[in-house]
Design a protein around this motif. Structure first.
Motif, PDB file in Angstrom:
ATOM      1  N   LYS A   1       1.042  -1.068   0.143  1.00 41.77           N
ATOM      2  CA  LYS A   1      -0.399   0.116  -0.325  1.00 41.77           C
ATOM      3  C   LYS A   1       0.549   1.419  -0.365  1.00 41.77           C
TER       4      LYS A   1
ATOM      5  N   GLN B   1      -4.137   8.533   4.419  1.00 39.66           N
ATOM      6  CA  GLN B   1      -3.625   6.923   4.960  1.00 39.66           C
ATOM      7  C   GLN B   1      -2.216   5.863   4.598  1.00 39.66           C
TER       8      GLN B   1
ATOM      9  N   TRP C   1      -0.862   4.081   7.187  1.00 37.31           N
ATOM     10  CA  TRP C   1       0.065   2.786   7.410  1.00 37.31           C
ATOM     11  C   TRP C   1       1.607   3.095   8.169  1.00 37.31           C
TER      12      TRP C   1
ATOM     13  N   SER D   1      -4.578   8.812  -3.234  1.00 40.75           N
ATOM     14  CA  SER D   1      -4.686   7.990  -1.893  1.00 40.75           C
ATOM     15  C   SER D   1      -6.218   7.601  -2.019  1.00 40.75           C
ATOM     16  N   SER D   2      -6.769   8.680  -2.195  1.00 41.53           N
ATOM     17  CA  SER D   2      -8.337   8.485  -2.133  1.00 41.53           C
ATOM     18  C   SER D   2      -8.881   7.237  -3.424  1.00 41.53           C
TER      19      SER D   2
ATOM     20  N   ASP E   1      -8.255   4.163  -2.090  1.00 43.50           N
ATOM     21  CA  ASP E   1      -9.414   3.537  -0.880  1.00 43.50           C
ATOM     22  C   ASP E   1     -10.577   3.208  -1.543  1.00 43.50           C
ATOM     23  N   SER E   2     -10.860   4.199  -2.869  1.00 35.24           N
ATOM     24  CA  SER E   2     -11.826   3.652  -3.051  1.00 35.24           C
ATOM     25  C   SER E   2     -11.755   1.998  -4.241  1.00 35.24           C
TER      26      SER E   2
ATOM     27  N   GLU F   1     -10.098  -0.498  -3.205  1.00 32.49           N
ATOM     28  CA  GLU F   1      -9.905  -1.555  -1.877  1.00 32.49           C
ATOM     29  C   GLU F   1     -11.366  -2.055  -0.958  1.00 32.49           C
ATOM     30  N   ILE F   2     -12.428  -0.816  -1.478  1.00 33.10           N
ATOM     31  CA  ILE F   2     -13.990  -1.185  -0.868  1.00 33.10           C
ATOM     32  C   ILE F   2     -14.781  -1.246  -2.593  1.00 33.10           C
TER      33      ILE F   2
END
Length: 413
Positions: free
Chosen positions: A232, A279, A283, A390-391, A394-395, A397-398
């Motif tokens: 990541k 993020q 980490w 990073s955003s 995140d999107s 990953e979900i």
């Protein structure tokens, strides 16, 4: 000669007393205070007393010492000062440009124009593959056949390293010609293709798609927490694997939210600041909890191999990624840590990040007049670009869909 016996000599050595005993005709056995037993030939040359050390006992036996004494006395009778000749020969040996000495001189002269990482790599290649074979040979005596042999032997371990070894040898011997140490470069007519075959086709750099990221990111916990966090961070910062594994906690500023890559860890030999998004900061915090007090962000895992505080090996992550790829099957192509860097660059462009900012996010030189006149490092702009990236991670990953227009609007806001 003939006055001494081996039994006498062994007894004198056993007693340990400092002595000098003649065997006749100038051959003398000596034993120093420190216990060194030697043979000395004493003679007169130009009506002056001279002496020459023939060697040590028992390396040179009594019989061999007598033979050497006779040979040297014969040269003296021919008008040769054998002690002076020995000294002259030793001086010549000391001044011989061996391959190792020439290499050291080469590195001393080129350090200002080569990157530290390049010098370190070349020195390692010489140490591992060249010096054991020809390091002590006079550079002028090295033959093309010996260069071919070294190249072939190295290729058995790595074709890439074999080519690098040939490159550095060619430069070292060219340096020797420029210094008039030798007249012919033994590498001049050697071509890597003729010795080890053509260069392998370069592997195409992989840029993981949004669909592949959506498959890969949720699967990361399967390879362990530390490996997951490494992937990541590499993906979100576009850093090189070597820069991350060498990172120390003193390089990570949680207050300013900045990770500084020191000059010695940077490919271009210059320090580089990476702005840490929320993020990435999280980490790094998680990594610190499992670092067990190590000064390194990623301490070595095989504690049995060393008691010293040391960083982990980059190959550790490669092995974890290989395992991950098997689980993902056709959902995501097999990738390397460096492919994460390529992936970041590709998506930064797709998200609407300016070309110049995207290149600086990867610590790429701007080149030309831009590099000369534009010394601004765009820290604020890079932070904004990495926050957008990073955003997006995140999107992925979900599993949230995000369109390009929305991303560009946020970047230019």
């Amino acid at each position: 000669m003939g006055k001494l016996t081996d039994i006498q000599i062994r007894n004198w050595i056993k007693s340990g007393e400092q002595i000098a005993k003649t065997d006749g005709d100038g051959l003398t056995f000596t034993l120093s205070k420190s216990g060194t037993a030697s043979w000395i030939l004493r003679y007169r040359f130009g009506n002056k007393p001279k002496e020459k050390t023939l060697g040590r006992y028992p390396d040179i036996s009594l019989q061999d010492a007598r033979r050497l004494a006779l040979e040297n006395r014969a040269q003296v009778q021919q008008g040769i000062n054998v002690a002076a000749e020995k000294k002259k020969f030793k001086n010549q040996e000391a001044n011989i440009w061996t391959v190792k000495r020439l290499a050291e001189d080469y590195f001393e002269k080129v350090t200002s124009r080569l990157a530290k990482s390049t010098i370190k790599g070349r020195q390692q290649q010489l140490r591992d593959y060249v010096f054991p074979k020809i390091g002590t040979l006079p550079a002028k005596d090295v033959t093309p056949a010996e260069i071919v042999d070294i190249t072939e032997r190295t290729s058995n371990k790595s074709l890439h390293v074999a080519r690098l070894v040939l490159v550095v040898l060619r430069e070292i011997f060219a340096h020797g010609i420029a210094r008039h140490v030798l007249e012919i470069n033994p590498c001049a007519q050697i071509r890597a293709n003729s010795v080890i075959g053509p260069r392998p086709v370069s592997r195409a750099r992989i840029m993981l798609s949004e669909a592949e990221l959506k498959a890969m990111l949720p699967a990361l916990p399967a390879i362990g927490k530390e490996n997951e966090l490494m992937v990541k961070i590499l993906l979100a910062t576009a850093a090189r694997i070597g820069e991350l594994v060498k990172a120390k906690w003193t390089d990570v500023d949680f207050t300013q939210r900045q990770w500084t890559i020191p000059a010695e860890n940077s490919k271009n030999g210059k320090p580089f600041i990476i702005p840490m998004t929320n993020q990435v900061t999280l980490w790094f915090s998680e990594l610190k909890e499992i670092a067990f007090g190590s000064s390194y962000v990623l301490p070595i895992r095989a504690r049995k191999k060393t008691t010293k505080d040391a960083p982990m090996e980059p190959v550790t992550l490669n092995a974890a990624i290989n395992k991950l790829s098997l689980n993902l099957e056709d959902k995501c192509r097999r990738f390397t840590p460096h492919d994460l860097r390529s992936t970041a660059r590709s998506h930064l462009g797709a998200l609407g990040v300016d070309l110049l900012i995207a290149e600086r996010c990867l610590n790429h030189s701007l080149g030309g007049l831009v590099a000369v006149y534009d010394q601004h490092d765009y820290l604020a702009e890079r932070r904004k670009a990495l926050e957008l990236w990073s955003s997006f991670i995140d999107s992925c990953e979900i599993g949230k869909k995000r369109n390009k227009q929305e991303s560009e609007a946020k970047y230019y806001d």
